[in-house]
Design an enzyme around this catalytic site. Structure first.
Site, PDB file in Angstrom:
ATOM      1  N   GLY A 276       0.851  -1.190   0.000  1.00 35.18           N
ATOM      2  CA  GLY A 276       0.000   0.000   0.000  1.00 35.18           C
ATOM      3  C   GLY A 276       0.884   1.236   0.000  1.00 35.18           C
ATOM      4  N   THR A 277       0.333   2.358  -0.426  1.00 39.62           N
ATOM      5  CA  THR A 277       1.214   3.496  -0.624  1.00 39.62           C
ATOM      6  C   THR A 277       0.945   4.714   0.255  1.00 39.62           C
ATOM      7  OG1 THR A 277       0.001   3.735  -2.679  1.00 39.62           O
ATOM      8  CG2 THR A 277       2.186   2.827  -2.824  1.00 39.62           C
ATOM      9  N   THR A 278       0.207   5.718  -0.214  1.00 38.98           N
ATOM     10  CA  THR A 278       0.265   7.009   0.471  1.00 38.98           C
ATOM     11  C   THR A 278      -0.916   7.282   1.414  1.00 38.98           C
ATOM     12  OG1 THR A 278       1.388   7.792  -1.482  1.00 38.98           O
ATOM     13  CG2 THR A 278       0.621   9.473   0.048  1.00 38.98           C
TER      14      THR A 278
END
Lengths: 242, 277
Positions: free
Chosen positions: B56-58
């Protein structure tokens, strides 16, 4: 080595039952009933911090009468069982029936195998959903379990209170109506109970995942007022027509 | 299953992970003290980089007048592939706090689930909820226990925010992979696009933002992160996928409706966002 005196098993069980009943009768009683939006549990309890009624899981509540330390241990065990099961499987898989069965087994075991039976009676209430009815499981000190759809009374005076309560109960009544009836029957004809003598909690149908909520302070006083004004007033203690 | 009753000396208290370790160790991942041991070799890695598993990122968090806003994009990546387009990274931790995660998706989601259960378990067993600081500490301990996995390229870096009922203000905590946690004064961002998101928030933040302004700043930050970082997903009007935006105020956790987030984006676009080439 000295031999213990022989005591007939019937006598042992009778003595234990008597012991447990005496312990339970020393405490105050408790009434739980369904109403149009859920389940309400009303206990006579002057303490604000030592609870008789508590949350177990999203739609499950616990109530106990008798010896506080004993039913509180059972309450914590219930929370642990439910949280473990919900984590290992899913939240939907946690149900009151299996928990009530575990309580019944445990109480039954202690009653037959231990020196001293537990001096408690407990209630496991579950709010129904999607076609399932509300459930009230009543587990006695020796592990007897019974399930009730409408209302349950626990404690020393349970039979007399249940007798009186049966004549007042109406399916689908409102929270103020149910509250006033519970309080009046807990108190009996000779006493009056005010908000400060009561511990009240509801399992409420609604948007919240956790259905358990304590009803206290001003809200409790207001609901009691509403219930008394709404018509329980004229026929003091008598049956309310549906 | 039998009724979990313990003798006084061996009682796990209100600690849910300790309870699981005793009664259901198979349900706990090994890095949180459950059954089994570390996987042989570094299975999550491809050429020394975390390639095989979704990441997952931001995610971002910022304070506003009534509490905190938390938001996260919806993309999960496996190396240069898109693993999920509609992953959720922002979750309610309990009634008055939220947790967002960046990093290895599997362990991250598991950590969130355990954290949520831990907070509720404590509240039910003890009869009162943990303080916000206590919750932040709990999460720090979980991240710290996950450290061996971080060395294998499966780091989980959460962001924690909540409404402190005692101080009557929103508070934000950031974490590093060792479990160290730091309270941020006003805003925070983490994940692969965190740096770009932070720049946007830094420029737009001021004390006492309104609810609408705070939501707008959070989605603008995610938009700019997606603009610069390939692993961060931007608003997807074709599929109707928008960032998850949540608020925590004195009234508790609430998720902002997707329609409202979409409307905010439309608003921003109409006012010139994304016109620069």
């Amino acid at each position: 080595m000295t031999m213990p005196f022989y005591v007939a098993p019937e006598q042992v069980m009778k003595d234990r039952a008597e012991y447990a009943q005496k312990g339970i009768a020393r405490g105050r009683s408790l009434v739980a009933t369904t109403y149009d939006q859920g389940i309400v549990i009303v206990a006579e309890n002057p303490s604000r911090s030592l609870h008789k009624v508590s949350e177990i899981y999203d739609r499950i509540a616990f109530a106990g009468v008798g010896k506080y330390n004993e039913f509180d241990q059972l309450r914590v065990a219930g929370v642990r069982h439910a949280d473990t099961k919900g984590y290992a499987f899913s939240r939907e898989d946690v149900d009151a029936r299996s928990l009530a069965n575990l309580y019944a087994q445990f109480l039954g075991n202690v009653f037959t195998h231990e020196m001293k039976p537990l001096e408690v009676e407990i209630l496991v209430a579950e709010l129904g959903d999607q076609g399932r009815a509300d459930q009230l499981y009543h587990v006695a000190y020796e592990g007897t379990i019974s399930d009730q759809d409408d209302f349950a009374v626990l404690g020393g005076d349970a039979e007399t209170i249940a007798e009186r309560f049966r004549t007042r109960f109406r399916r689908g009544w409102t929270l103020p109506e149910a509250l006033v009836a519970c309080v009046a029957e807990l108190a009996g004809p000779e006493r009056e109970l005010g908000p400060s003598d009561l511990e009240v909690a509801v399992l409420e149908r609604g948007a919240e995942r956790r259905a358990f909520r304590r009803v206290q302070g001003e809200e409790l006083a207001r609901l009691l007022e509403e219930g008394r004004a709404a018509g329980a007033g004229p026929a003091e203690g008598g049956p309310v027509d549906g | 299953m039998s009724l979990p009753i313990f003798p006084p000396g061996a009682d796990p208290g209100p600690d849910f992970a300790a309870l699981l370790r005793r009664v259901e160790p198979a349900a706990l991942p090994w890095w949180l003290g459950g059954a089994g041991g570390p996987p042989e070799g570094a299975r999550g890695l491809r050429d020394g980089r975390p390639g095989h598993l979704p990441h997952g990122t931001t995610v971002v968090a910022l304070r506003f007048a009534d509490g905190v806003v938390m938001a996260g994009d919806r993309r999960a990546t496996e190396g240069n592939f898109i693993a999920h387009r509609s992953m959720e990274k922002v979750f309610p931790a309990d009634r008055h706090s939220a947790v967002a995660v960046a990093g290895a998706a599997g362990p991250a989601v598991e950590m969130v689930r355990l954290f949520q259960t831990q907070l509720e378990h404590y509240e039910k067993v003890e009869g009162v909820a943990l303080s916000l600081e206590g919750k932040a500490n709990q999460l720090g301990q979980m991240v710290r226990e996950h450290l061996p996995m971080a060395f294998q390229g499966l780091a989980v870096v959460p962001l924690f925010a909540g409404y402190d009922l005692r101080r009557q203000t929103g508070r934000i905590f950031t974490y590093d992979v060792t479990g160290g946690h730091y309270e941020e004064t006003d805003h925070a961002a983490t994940g692969s696009g965190g740096r770009d998101a932070r720049t946007t928030i830094k420029l737009g933040w001021r004390p006492g933002l309104s609810r609408a302004e705070a939501i707008e700043l959070a989605v603008r930050a995610l938009y700019n992160a997606a603009d610069e970082d390939a692993a961060t997903g931007g608003p997807d009007a074709v599929r109707g996928i928008y960032p998850v935006v949540a608020l925590v105020t004195a009234e508790g956790y609430s998720r902002v409706a997707e329609d409202e987030v979409a409307a905010r984006f439309a608003d921003l676009l109409a006012r010139g966002l994304g016109r620069e080439r």
